[in-house]
Scaffold this motif. Structure first.
Motif, short mmCIF file in Angstrom:
data_model
loop_
_atom_site.label_atom_id
_atom_site.label_comp_id
_atom_site.label_asym_id
_atom_site.label_seq_id
_atom_site.Cartn_x
_atom_site.Cartn_y
_atom_site.Cartn_z
N LEU A 66 0.82 -1.21 0.00
CA LEU A 66 0.00 0.00 0.00
C LEU A 66 0.86 1.26 0.00
O LEU A 66 0.47 2.29 -0.58
N THR A 67 2.02 1.19 0.62
CA THR A 67 2.95 2.33 0.59
C THR A 67 3.42 2.57 -0.84
O THR A 67 3.46 3.72 -1.30
N SER A 68 3.73 1.50 -1.55
CA SER A 68 4.16 1.63 -2.96
C SER A 68 3.04 2.20 -3.82
O SER A 68 3.28 3.06 -4.68
N ILE A 69 1.82 1.73 -3.60
CA ILE A 69 0.67 2.23 -4.36
C ILE A 69 0.45 3.71 -4.07
O ILE A 69 0.23 4.52 -4.98
N HIS A 78 1.51 9.15 4.63
CA HIS A 78 1.43 7.70 4.66
C HIS A 78 -0.02 7.27 4.46
O HIS A 78 -0.95 7.92 4.95
N TRP A 79 -0.21 6.15 3.78
CA TRP A 79 -1.56 5.68 3.47
C TRP A 79 -2.41 5.43 4.71
O TRP A 79 -3.64 5.55 4.66
N ILE A 80 -1.77 5.11 5.83
CA ILE A 80 -2.52 4.75 7.04
C ILE A 80 -3.41 5.89 7.53
O ILE A 80 -4.44 5.66 8.18
N PHE A 81 -3.06 7.14 7.20
CA PHE A 81 -3.85 8.29 7.65
C PHE A 81 -5.05 8.56 6.73
O PHE A 81 -5.89 9.40 7.04
N LEU A 87 -10.65 4.85 2.68
CA LEU A 87 -10.86 3.75 3.63
C LEU A 87 -11.91 4.06 4.69
O LEU A 87 -12.07 3.29 5.63
N GLY A 88 -12.61 5.17 4.52
CA GLY A 88 -13.70 5.47 5.45
C GLY A 88 -13.45 6.60 6.43
O GLY A 88 -14.28 6.85 7.31
#
Length: 223
Positions: A66-69, A78-81, A87-88
């Motif tokens: 997901l980091t690469s995407i 970062h994707w997590i945020f 992601l909702g």
């Protein structure tokens, strides 16, 4: 070594209703029931150990992909945020999140309560296994086939191929986590699921887990 005199001790600490399942399976033999209870605990612990290896490997693989995407789309942070709100995050208004981001928000609050830095690594370490299952589930199908790159040894790039064994392992992990009986489940099949998902990530990873696992030996020792 268990004996019939210990049955009252078991009933006191583990509850008669809980033990009744074991007693029924063992034809009313309390000694056999106690042996099965202890074996169930031992094989649960062995599975938990192997599942812990898989869970960390799975989340690291998904995070890496997901980091690469994320970076490939030219996005900052970062994707997590979930700044893109895929992601909702804030789906129903400010701080009104939908799954799977709701799990991320819970993890962030846990990190803050522990006075740890709110960094991607800390957040990811606090997220439950259920989140990673959601990331490979049909509800997040928009991530595929890009996310399939996290599973280079899967026989195809289909979401269902990965999701199905991960879903079974999620349910199985929850049973172990709540100290339920697992002797009535096809444990060999669940171990096969575990190694299958590990193999999808990396063949050597599956071999590494299997080499250290106590599951096979304990399955052979089932009373």
């Amino acid at each position: 070594m268990v004996n019939s005199q210990q049955w009252s001790f078991y009933e006191q600490h583990f509850a008669s209703a809980r033990l009744q399942h074991y007693l029924d399976t063992c034809g009313g033999d309390p000694v056999a029931a106690m042996r099965l209870y202890e074996w169930n605990a031992a094989v649960s612990a062995a599975f938990w150990e192997s599942l812990s290896f898989l869970e960390v490997g799975l989340r690291n693989a998904i995070d890496s992909e997901l980091t690469s995407i994320h970076e490939g789309k030219g996005r900052a942070g970062h994707w997590i945020f979930d700044d893109a709100k895929e992601l909702g995050r804030d789906r129903f208004g400010p701080r009104q999140h939908k799954q799977p981001y709701k799990d991320v928000a819970i993890a962030i609050e846990r990190v803050r309560r522990n006075n740890m830095p709110v960094s991607p690594g800390q957040i990811i370490s606090e997220i439950s296994f259920g989140f990673w299952h959601q990331m490979v589930s049909k509800s997040q199908l928009f991530l595929w086939p890009d996310l399939a790159g996290a599973f280079p040894n899967s026989p195809d790039r289909g979401q269902k191929t990965v999701q199905e064994p991960v879903a079974r392992l999620r349910d199985f992990r929850n049973r172990i986590g709540h100290h339920h009986r697992i002797w009535s489940i096809d444990l060999a099949a669940r171990y096969d699921d575990l190694l299958t998902v590990a193999r999808y990530l990396d063949v050597d990873f599956a071999l590494w887990i299997d080499d250290r696992s106590r599951v096979a030996d304990l399955l052979a020792q089932k009373p």
